[in-house]
Design a protein around this motif. Structure first.
Motif, mmCIF file in Angstrom:
data_model
loop_
_atom_site.group_PDB
_atom_site.id
_atom_site.type_symbol
_atom_site.label_atom_id
_atom_site.label_comp_id
_atom_site.label_asym_id
_atom_site.label_seq_id
_atom_site.Cartn_x
_atom_site.Cartn_y
_atom_site.Cartn_z
ATOM 1 N N GLU B 58 0.967 -1.175 0.132
ATOM 2 C CA GLU B 58 0.112 -0.051 -0.249
ATOM 3 C C GLU B 58 0.812 1.471 0.012
ATOM 4 N N GLU B 59 0.351 2.433 -0.362
ATOM 5 C CA GLU B 59 1.185 3.621 -0.592
ATOM 6 C C GLU B 59 0.715 4.348 0.701
ATOM 7 N N LYS B 60 1.758 4.936 1.211
ATOM 8 C CA LYS B 60 1.617 5.766 2.599
ATOM 9 C C LYS B 60 0.794 7.066 2.071
ATOM 10 N N THR B 61 -0.043 7.867 3.019
ATOM 11 C CA THR B 61 -0.601 9.143 2.658
ATOM 12 C C THR B 61 0.454 10.068 3.032
ATOM 13 N N ASP B 62 1.011 10.002 4.270
ATOM 14 C CA ASP B 62 1.980 10.871 4.589
ATOM 15 C C ASP B 62 2.944 10.312 5.812
ATOM 16 N N GLY B 63 4.016 11.032 6.230
ATOM 17 C CA GLY B 63 4.993 10.546 6.939
ATOM 18 C C GLY B 63 6.361 9.948 6.219
ATOM 19 N N ASP B 64 7.346 9.491 7.010
ATOM 20 C CA ASP B 64 8.554 9.131 6.388
ATOM 21 C C ASP B 64 8.780 7.789 6.782
ATOM 22 N N ILE B 65 9.429 6.858 6.091
ATOM 23 C CA ILE B 65 9.738 5.552 6.279
ATOM 24 C C ILE B 65 11.184 5.341 5.983
ATOM 25 N N PHE B 66 12.201 5.472 6.820
ATOM 26 C CA PHE B 66 13.681 5.183 6.577
ATOM 27 C C PHE B 66 13.940 3.828 6.795
ATOM 28 N N LEU B 67 14.421 3.148 5.634
ATOM 29 C CA LEU B 67 14.828 1.655 5.816
ATOM 30 C C LEU B 67 16.366 1.591 5.251
ATOM 31 N N ARG B 68 17.191 0.944 5.950
ATOM 32 C CA ARG B 68 18.513 0.924 5.640
ATOM 33 C C ARG B 68 18.740 -0.036 4.748
ATOM 34 N N ASP B 69 18.273 -0.023 3.484
ATOM 35 C CA ASP B 69 19.020 -0.879 2.469
ATOM 36 C C ASP B 69 18.689 -2.379 3.028
ATOM 37 N N LYS B 70 17.464 -2.633 3.611
ATOM 38 C CA LYS B 70 17.294 -3.873 4.132
ATOM 39 C C LYS B 70 16.129 -4.575 3.395
ATOM 40 N N GLN B 71 16.145 -5.686 3.330
ATOM 41 C CA GLN B 71 15.229 -6.574 2.583
ATOM 42 C C GLN B 71 14.012 -7.034 3.393
ATOM 43 N N ILE B 72 12.772 -7.030 3.149
ATOM 44 C CA ILE B 72 11.484 -6.784 3.960
ATOM 45 C C ILE B 72 10.793 -8.538 3.515
ATOM 46 N N GLY B 73 10.457 -9.261 4.426
ATOM 47 C CA GLY B 73 9.687 -10.132 4.310
ATOM 48 C C GLY B 73 8.256 -10.216 5.117
ATOM 49 N N TYR B 74 7.261 -10.429 4.312
ATOM 50 C CA TYR B 74 6.154 -10.410 4.938
ATOM 51 C C TYR B 74 5.327 -11.843 4.947
ATOM 52 N N MET B 75 4.876 -12.178 6.226
ATOM 53 C CA MET B 75 4.441 -13.373 6.267
ATOM 54 C C MET B 75 2.697 -12.868 6.658
ATOM 55 N N LEU B 76 1.985 -13.256 5.825
ATOM 56 C CA LEU B 76 0.512 -12.969 6.038
ATOM 57 C C LEU B 76 -0.233 -13.745 7.053
ATOM 58 N N GLN B 77 -1.380 -13.244 7.213
ATOM 59 C CA GLN B 77 -2.394 -13.798 8.013
ATOM 60 C C GLN B 77 -2.668 -15.063 7.948
ATOM 61 N N THR B 78 -3.018 -15.510 6.627
ATOM 62 C CA THR B 78 -3.221 -17.041 6.466
ATOM 63 C C THR B 78 -1.675 -17.605 5.756
ATOM 64 N N ASP B 79 -1.724 -18.844 5.763
ATOM 65 C CA ASP B 79 -0.272 -19.476 5.137
ATOM 66 C C ASP B 79 -0.392 -19.016 3.625
ATOM 67 N N ALA B 80 -1.466 -19.169 3.029
ATOM 68 C CA ALA B 80 -1.639 -18.916 1.481
ATOM 69 C C ALA B 80 -0.764 -19.785 0.779
ATOM 70 N N LEU B 81 -0.606 -21.197 1.227
ATOM 71 C CA LEU B 81 0.056 -22.152 0.503
ATOM 72 C C LEU B 81 -0.562 -22.456 -0.621
ATOM 73 N N PHE B 82 0.140 -22.789 -2.057
ATOM 74 C CA PHE B 82 -0.512 -23.032 -3.209
ATOM 75 C C PHE B 82 -0.615 -24.685 -3.150
ATOM 76 N N ASP B 83 -1.769 -25.156 -3.211
ATOM 77 C CA ASP B 83 -1.996 -26.664 -3.087
ATOM 78 C C ASP B 83 -1.611 -27.436 -4.201
#
Ligand SMILES: Nc1ncnc2c1ncn2[C@@H]1O[C@H](COP(=O)(O)OP(=O)(O)O)[C@@H](O)[C@H]1O
Ligand SMILES: [Mg+2]
Lengths: 262, 247
Positions: B58-83
């Motif tokens: 999602e796009e932020k509406t306002d504010g700042d996010i500083f990320l120092r060249d870091k990779q982000i991994g997102y684990m969702l609420q469901t496992d969302a495995l492909f059966d």
């Protein structure tokens, strides 16, 4: 394997055997009844024909060599329109999924096209394409493609949003979402649509052959009714039933093949 | 300590035909390397929104996010495995999408699966696995792209109580061992205290930070052990009051 399990399997097998024999028995019974009714002149064989006469008619067609030609023509037209309708349908459904504005724009047109009885277009198609195989193919494709597009597009739209989110969290491109998620998760939908499609195509082809009236099983039926040869008409219908069953089995084999491959 | 993520006055407004929803009003935090932070708050207050923005969904509406060249991994609420994919292929999905599927990285993923008790299931399909195992697969799928920061959105909410406890321990150990940082959203206060060293309590929507609780447990170790420490019930009580009892 325990004795209970063996007994259970045996029971299941016996039940299946019973059902199949009853099915065959029912067919023979109806055919027999028909034949007896014809022999005893309970029914007018000129209008209702009889199994005997149907077999004779088919044997005659076999002897003068035209039988296989007509079967082949209908089979060929059905497979061709099935391939065109299915591939084109999947392609269009994919395009609609890709450009959702286009899908929204075309939505009312599809609704109209879907509820329109396509036979009504028969005469125009005949004039546009002429009395030849192209009219027949066009008719069959027209009948099958709208349902294909609508079914498959709906399947594409019902993909689990969490899975799409997952793909996006890996920064997947749209074509990757399509190839890795949308297509494979709709395997069942596509297979169900194929089964529906093959019978739709057969309907379309027979309708086309009625109109074009040159060759094929539809032509045999049409011709038979015009010269009031009901033996020929019913033979045509019998041949069609056999072909419909055969085509259905063909798709089932295709499905099994793909399931195994996965 | 080394700060790897900083969020300043983040704001997010959603627009729909019916209305405009301010999901996040003013949210700031920072995350240090190796730190585990939990975000708790009433449902619908904007927790998932914060994670979605951090992960770029999602796009932020306002504010700042500083990320120092870091990779982000997102684990969702469901496992969302492909059966229709095997466990291994599920875990390789991220690498495949990024076009980084090398033999070496594949070996790394296989090693992870083996290390965390899924070695016998590389070629099985997800529907043969228990809920807890599926969650572990989802975690390894997230780890496959070697993220520095993990975002988890109520990762265990679909599991029964017993599995939640075990899988919290598993995940905790995996993340500590792989030296990851964690931001985790949960509505389970006990989970937050037992896994994380800081708990951020959010207000009702539109969310702002209500209070931040640094967690110090004597003889703290794994999440299950942490639940037995003397401070645990005290924190639980404080946070619970902070979330629920406000006029
Ligand atoms: N894509 C969206 N469009 C419009 N409103 C949204 C969207 N996503 C979430 N919201 C709204 O934003 C608010 C916060 O949602 P969310 O971040 O999912 O809350 P939480 O995860 O804390 O339960 C909710 O009121 C929700 O209805
Ligand atoms: Mg949420």
């Amino acid at each position: 394997m325990s004795r209970e399990q063996k007994n259970y399997l045996k029971k299941r097998k016996r039940k299946k055997l019973l059902i199949v024999s009853l099915q065959i028995f029912l067919l023979l019974f109806l055919l027999g009844l028909w034949q007896i009714a014809a022999n005893q002149e309970w029914i007018n064989t000129f209008i209702f024909s009889s199994p005997n006469r149907v077999i004779k008619t088919i044997l005659n067609l076999h002897q003068d060599g035209t039988l296989y030609h007509h079967i082949w023509v209908t089979f060929y037209e059905t497979i061709l329109s099935f391939l065109i309708g299915t591939l084109l349908g999947i392609l269009i459904a994919t395009i609609l999924w890709w450009f959702d504005v286009l899908a929204k724009v075309l939505d009312p047109y599809f609704t109209v096209l879907n509820s329109l009885p396509k036979v009504a277009l028969g005469p125009i198609i005949l004039i546009w394409f002429g009395a030849n195989i192209r009219s027949i193919i066009f008719m069959a494709v027209l009948i099958s493609i709208v349902v294909t597009i609508l079914n498959i597009y709906q399947g594409f739209q019902n993909v689990d949003p969490q899975k799409i989110k997952l793909m996006k969290s890996f920064r997947a491109k749209k074509w990757q979402i399509c190839m890795y998620l949308v297509f494979p998760s709709n395997f069942q939908t596509i297979m169900a649509t194929l089964k529906l499609n093959i019978s739709m195509c057969l309907i379309g082809v027979i309708m086309g052959e009625f109109l074009v009236s040159k060759e094929g099983i539809g032509y045999l039926i049409m011709y038979g009714s015009q010269v009031f040869n009901l033996n020929l008409v019913i033979s045509g219908i019998a041949l069609l039933s056999i072909m419909a069953t055969f085509l259905y089995l063909l798709i089932q084999c295709l499905e099994k093949f793909f399931v195994k491959k996965n | 300590m080394n700060e790897i993520l900083k969020i300043n006055h983040l704001k997010k407004t959603y627009h729909t035909l019916e209305k405009e929803t301010v999901a996040v009003k003013d949210f700031s935090m920072s995350l240090e390397e190796g730190e585990f932070i939990a975000i708790v708050g009433p449902s619908g207050c904007g927790k998932s929104t914060i994670l979605s923005i951090l992960s770029g969904l999602e796009e932020k509406t306002d504010g700042d996010i500083f990320l120092r060249d870091k990779q982000i991994g997102y684990m969702l609420q469901t496992d969302a495995l492909f059966d229709w994919l095997t466990i291994l292929d599920n875990c390789l999905l991220g690498l495949k999408i990024k076009g980084e599927l090398t033999e070496e990285k594949k070996e790394y993923v296989i090693a992870l699966l083996k290390k965390y008790g899924l070695g016998d299931f590389l070629n099985s399909y997800p529907n043969h696995l228990s809920g807890g195992m599926r969650q572990r697969v989802a975690l390894i799928r997230t780890l496959s792209i070697k993220p520095d920061i993990l975002l988890m959105d109520e990762p265990f909410s679909a599991l029964d109580y017993q599995s939640r406890l075990t899988i919290s321990d598993d995940v905790y150990n995996i993340l500590k061992e792989e030296k990851k940082s964690l931001i985790m959203v949960t509505h389970d206060i006990a989970e937050a205290i037992s896994i994380c060293s800081k708990v951020i309590v959010l207000s009702e929507r539109p969310c702002t930070i209500k209070k931040v609780f640094p967690i110090h447990l004597t003889n703290g170790s794994t999440p299950i052990e942490n639940r037995k420490t003397p401070e645990f019930p005290i924190y639980y009580d404080q946070i619970w009051k902070e979330i629920d009892y406000e006029p």
